[in-house]
Design an enzyme around this catalytic site. Structure first.
Site, PDB file in Angstrom:
ATOM      1  N   LYS A   1      -8.850  -4.373  31.568  1.00  0.00           N
ATOM      2  CA  LYS A   1      -8.486  -3.748  32.849  1.00  0.00           C
ATOM      3  C   LYS A   1      -6.973  -3.587  32.969  1.00  0.00           C
ATOM      4  O   LYS A   1      -6.222  -4.434  32.460  1.00  0.00           O
ATOM      5  CB  LYS A   1      -8.969  -4.637  34.016  1.00  0.00           C
ATOM      6  CG  LYS A   1     -10.380  -5.162  33.842  1.00  0.00           C
ATOM      7  CD  LYS A   1     -10.880  -5.990  35.005  1.00  0.00           C
ATOM      8  CE  LYS A   1     -12.228  -6.620  34.680  1.00  0.00           C
ATOM      9  NZ  LYS A   1     -12.144  -7.985  34.129  1.00  0.00           N
TER      10      LYS A   1
ATOM     11  N   HIS B   1      -8.111  -2.480  37.872  1.00  0.00           N
ATOM     12  CA  HIS B   1      -8.466  -3.827  38.314  1.00  0.00           C
ATOM     13  C   HIS B   1      -8.629  -3.940  39.842  1.00  0.00           C
ATOM     14  O   HIS B   1      -9.543  -4.600  40.331  1.00  0.00           O
ATOM     15  CB  HIS B   1      -7.410  -4.830  37.805  1.00  0.00           C
ATOM     16  CG  HIS B   1      -7.946  -6.204  37.565  1.00  0.00           C
ATOM     17  ND1 HIS B   1      -7.490  -7.018  36.562  1.00  0.00           N
ATOM     18  CD2 HIS B   1      -8.906  -6.906  38.195  1.00  0.00           C
ATOM     19  CE1 HIS B   1      -8.149  -8.174  36.600  1.00  0.00           C
ATOM     20  NE2 HIS B   1      -9.015  -8.124  37.586  1.00  0.00           N
TER      21      HIS B   1
ATOM     22  N   TYR C   1      -5.627 -11.616  32.746  1.00  0.00           N
ATOM     23  CA  TYR C   1      -6.163 -12.936  32.364  1.00  0.00           C
ATOM     24  C   TYR C   1      -5.325 -13.591  31.275  1.00  0.00           C
ATOM     25  O   TYR C   1      -5.494 -14.765  30.979  1.00  0.00           O
ATOM     26  CB  TYR C   1      -7.627 -12.836  31.884  1.00  0.00           C
ATOM     27  CG  TYR C   1      -8.599 -12.227  32.864  1.00  0.00           C
ATOM     28  CD1 TYR C   1      -8.252 -12.024  34.200  1.00  0.00           C
ATOM     29  CD2 TYR C   1      -9.876 -11.844  32.474  1.00  0.00           C
ATOM     30  CE1 TYR C   1      -9.138 -11.447  35.094  1.00  0.00           C
ATOM     31  CE2 TYR C   1     -10.771 -11.275  33.363  1.00  0.00           C
ATOM     32  CZ  TYR C   1     -10.391 -11.072  34.674  1.00  0.00           C
ATOM     33  OH  TYR C   1     -11.278 -10.499  35.540  1.00  0.00           O
TER      34      TYR C   1
ATOM     35  N   ASP D   1     -15.881  -9.524  28.970  1.00  0.00           N
ATOM     36  CA  ASP D   1     -15.090  -8.945  30.059  1.00  0.00           C
ATOM     37  C   ASP D   1     -13.770  -9.694  30.181  1.00  0.00           C
ATOM     38  O   ASP D   1     -13.738 -10.843  30.615  1.00  0.00           O
ATOM     39  CB  ASP D   1     -15.862  -9.051  31.381  1.00  0.00           C
ATOM     40  CG  ASP D   1     -15.108  -8.395  32.529  1.00  0.00           C
ATOM     41  OD1 ASP D   1     -15.311  -7.186  32.758  1.00  0.00           O
ATOM     42  OD2 ASP D   1     -14.297  -9.085  33.192  1.00  0.00           O
TER      43      ASP D   1
HETATM   44  N1  LIG Z   1     -12.598  -7.387  38.453  1.00  0.00           N
HETATM   45  C1  LIG Z   1     -12.216  -8.439  39.129  1.00  0.00           C
HETATM   46  O1  LIG Z   1     -11.369  -8.355  40.041  1.00  0.00           O
HETATM   47  C2  LIG Z   1     -12.791  -9.770  38.813  1.00  0.00           C
HETATM   48  C3  LIG Z   1     -12.578 -10.858  39.670  1.00  0.00           C
HETATM   49  C4  LIG Z   1     -13.155 -12.086  39.351  1.00  0.00           C
HETATM   50  C5  LIG Z   1     -13.919 -12.217  38.193  1.00  0.00           C
HETATM   51  N2  LIG Z   1     -14.085 -11.134  37.355  1.00  0.00           N
HETATM   52  C6  LIG Z   1     -14.871 -11.250  36.101  1.00  0.00           C
HETATM   53  O2  LIG Z   1     -16.120 -11.877  36.386  1.00  0.00           O
HETATM   54  C7  LIG Z   1     -16.273 -13.027  35.550  1.00  0.00           C
HETATM   55  C8  LIG Z   1     -17.134 -14.075  36.223  1.00  0.00           C
HETATM   56  O3  LIG Z   1     -16.606 -14.481  37.458  1.00  0.00           O
HETATM   57  P1  LIG Z   1     -15.866 -15.898  37.698  1.00  0.00           P
HETATM   58  O4  LIG Z   1     -15.241 -16.344  36.440  1.00  0.00           O
HETATM   59  O5  LIG Z   1     -15.029 -15.747  38.893  1.00  0.00           O
HETATM   60  O6  LIG Z   1     -17.004 -16.907  38.130  1.00  0.00           O
HETATM   61  P2  LIG Z   1     -18.540 -17.247  37.826  1.00  0.00           P
HETATM   62  O7  LIG Z   1     -18.995 -16.647  36.549  1.00  0.00           O
HETATM   63  O8  LIG Z   1     -19.267 -16.931  39.083  1.00  0.00           O
HETATM   64  O9  LIG Z   1     -18.440 -18.834  37.693  1.00  0.00           O
HETATM   65  C9  LIG Z   1     -17.689 -19.457  36.694  1.00  0.00           C
HETATM   66  C10 LIG Z   1     -17.574 -20.946  37.001  1.00  0.00           C
HETATM   67  O10 LIG Z   1     -18.870 -21.546  37.005  1.00  0.00           O
HETATM   68  C11 LIG Z   1     -18.949 -22.536  35.956  1.00  0.00           C
HETATM   69  N3  LIG Z   1     -20.270 -22.340  35.327  1.00  0.00           N
HETATM   70  C12 LIG Z   1     -20.654 -21.290  34.561  1.00  0.00           C
HETATM   71  N4  LIG Z   1     -21.940 -21.427  34.196  1.00  0.00           N
HETATM   72  C13 LIG Z   1     -22.376 -22.590  34.713  1.00  0.00           C
HETATM   73  C14 LIG Z   1     -23.599 -23.301  34.656  1.00  0.00           C
HETATM   74  N5  LIG Z   1     -24.651 -22.802  33.988  1.00  0.00           N
HETATM   75  N6  LIG Z   1     -23.697 -24.479  35.314  1.00  0.00           N
HETATM   76  C15 LIG Z   1     -22.634 -24.977  35.993  1.00  0.00           C
HETATM   77  N7  LIG Z   1     -21.440 -24.359  36.092  1.00  0.00           N
HETATM   78  C16 LIG Z   1     -21.315 -23.177  35.443  1.00  0.00           C
HETATM   79  C17 LIG Z   1     -17.805 -22.272  35.023  1.00  0.00           C
HETATM   80  O11 LIG Z   1     -17.317 -23.477  34.465  1.00  0.00           O
HETATM   81  P3  LIG Z   1     -16.914 -23.691  32.903  1.00  0.00           P
HETATM   82  O12 LIG Z   1     -16.206 -22.451  32.421  1.00  0.00           O
HETATM   83  O13 LIG Z   1     -15.995 -24.868  32.985  1.00  0.00           O
HETATM   84  O14 LIG Z   1     -18.167 -23.967  32.139  1.00  0.00           O
HETATM   85  C18 LIG Z   1     -16.758 -21.692  35.985  1.00  0.00           C
HETATM   86  O15 LIG Z   1     -16.083 -22.730  36.672  1.00  0.00           O
HETATM   87  C19 LIG Z   1     -14.812 -13.446  35.318  1.00  0.00           C
HETATM   88  O16 LIG Z   1     -14.670 -14.386  34.277  1.00  0.00           O
HETATM   89  C20 LIG Z   1     -14.170 -12.109  35.056  1.00  0.00           C
HETATM   90  O17 LIG Z   1     -14.453 -11.667  33.748  1.00  0.00           O
HETATM   91  C21 LIG Z   1     -13.557  -9.924  37.658  1.00  0.00           C
END
Ligand SMILES: NC(=O)c1ccc[n+]([C@@H]2O[C@H](COP(=O)([O-])OP(=O)(O)OC[C@H]3O[C@@H](n4cnc5c(N)ncnc54)[C@H](OP(=O)(O)O)[C@@H]3O)[C@@H](O)[C@H]2O)c1
Length: 277
Positions: free
Chosen positions: A80, A113, A55, A50
Site C-alpha cells: 500500500k 492506504h 508497516y 498483506d
Molecule cells: N488497510 C488498513 O488500514 C489496515 C489497518 C489495519 C490492519 N490492516 C491489515 O489487516 C491485518 C489484520 O488486522 P490486525 O493485524 O489489525 O488484527 P487481527 O488480525 O484482527 O488480530 C491480530 C491480533 O490477534 C492475535 N491473534 C491472531 N490469531 C489469533 C488466534 N487464533 N488466537 C488468539 N490471538 C490471535 C495476534 O497475535 P500474535 O501475532 O501475537 O499471534 C494479534 O495480536 C493487518 O495485519 C494488516 O495486514 C490493514
C-alpha cells in the site's frame, strides 16, 4: 458457496484471481519475526500476504517469499502507498521503493492506504498508470467510505478492484458492503479479530463450542461466508495454523445471523473521516 481450501480464490473485477484468505503483517516486527511468520504461513499453504510501506517490514516479507520455495505466480502480494507519499509523482516513487524492498518484479494488488483529502484522486491516477504499465495486477483502496468511493469513481478510469476496511462482528459495515458489491468492488476486511480484542466475546464463544472451533476460527469463517476477503495477522506459528483451519465447517444461517446481530458500529481503528496521520 462452500469454501473448501485456503488457496481458494475470488475473482476481482478485472478477472484476476485473489485468495479469499491470507496473512496480514501489520505490527509484525521487521527482521526475524516477520520473516518467520511469512515463511511459516507460505509453507503451511497460505498464498496471500498483506503488507504496506507503513508497516516497515516489506524487506522481511520479500526475503521470506524468496526462501519459502513457492513459485511467484502462485503468490498474491498486496502492499500500500502511505499517506505521506500520496500525489502522482510521489506515489510512483513509493511504488518503486516497495517493489525494490519486496524484491519483486510486480505487485499483485497495490492499495491507497487511507483517503487523504485532496490527494487520493491524483494518487489513483498514479495507480492507474502502474496498472496500465503492467507493474501491478490489480489496484484498489483502503478505508474508503461510500462518499470517498463516489468521489473517486466520478474521476476514475479504472474501478477499484478492492476496498479494504475494518470489518468484524462489532463493525459489520452493511451499507458499505452493499455499495461495493453494486460497483463490482470486492470487499476486504482488516482487523478481522478486532486486533485480538474480540477473542473473549462470550456470544461467539458459545457458537464456537457448538462447532468445536475457537472464537478466532468462527469469526474468520463468518468473514468467508459473508463473501469478504480476510487477512488475519499472527506471528505465532500455532495461531497461523489455527486461523487457516476454517475450511472444514460451515456456520448455519442462524449462527451467521446471531453474529451479524452483534454489530455496534464500533471501530478499533481510526474513522476514515477523521484521521490525523
Ligand atoms: N488497510 C488498513 O488500514 C489496515 C489497518 C489495519 C490492519 N490492516 C491489515 O489487516 C491485518 C489484520 O488486522 P490486525 O493485524 O489489525 O488484527 P487481527 O488480525 O484482527 O488480530 C491480530 C491480533 O490477534 C492475535 N491473534 C491472531 N490469531 C489469533 C488466534 N487464533 N488466537 C488468539 N490471538 C490471535 C495476534 O497475535 P500474535 O501475532 O501475537 O499471534 C494479534 O495480536 C493487518 O495485519 C494488516 O495486514 C490493514
Amino acid at each position: 458457496m462452500t469454501i473448501t481450501h485456503l488457496q481458494d480464490t475470488v475473482t476481482l473485477n478485472n478477472d484476476v484471481k485473489m485468495p479469499q484468505f491470507g496473512l496480514g503483517v501489520w505490527k509484525a516486527k521487521d527482521g526475524d519475526e516477520t520473516y518467520a511468520a511469512v515463511k511459516h504461513a507460505l509453507q503451511h499453504g497460505y498464498r496471500a500476504i498483506d503488507t504496506a510501506a507503513a508497516y516497515k517490514n516489506e524487506e522481511s516479507v520479500g526475503k521470506a517469499i524468496k526462501d519459502a520455495g513457492v513459485p511467484r505466480e502462485e503468490l498474491f502480494i498486496t502492499t500500500k502507498v502511505w499517506n505521506a507519499d500520496q500525489g502522482y509523482d510521489s506515489t510512483i516513487r513509493a511504488f518503486e521503493t516497495s517493489l525494490e524492498k519486496l524484491g519483486l518484479e510486480y505487485i499483485d494488488l497495490y492499495l491507497i492506504h487511507w483517503p487523504v483529502k485532496d490527494k487520493y484522486n491524483d494518487t489513483w491516477k498514479a495507480l492507474e498508470r502502474l496498472y496500465n504499465d503492467g507493474k501491478v495486477r490489480a489496484i484498489g483502496v483502503c478505508n474508503f467510505h461510500i462518499h470517498h468511493l463516489e468521489d473517486l469513481l466520478s474521476e476514475a478510469k479504472i474501478v477499484p478492484a478492492v476496498n479494504q476496511v475494518e470489518f468484524h462482528p462489532l463493525l459489520t459495515q452493511e451499507p458499505l458492503r452493499d455499495f461495493c458489491k453494486s460497483k463490482g468492488i470486492y470487499f476486504e476486511g482488516w482487523s478481522p479479530l478486532g486486533n485480538g480484542r474480540l477473542l473473549d466475546n462470550a456470544s461467539i464463544q458459545a457458537i464456537a463450542d457448538k462447532y468445536n472451533k475457537t472464537v478466532a476460527q468462527v469469526i474468520l469463517r463468518w468473514h468467508l461466508q459473508n463473501d469478504a476477503i480476510t487477512i488475519p495477522k499472527s506471528v505465532t506459528p500455532s495461531r497461523i495454523e489455527e486461523n487457516a483451519a476454517i475450511f472444514d465447517f460451515e456456520l448455519s444461517a442462524e449462527d451467521m445471523n446471531a453474529i451479524n446481530a452483534l454489530n455496534k458500529d464500533e471501530r478499533t481503528g481510526a474513522d476514515p473521516d477523521n484521521f490525523n496521520f
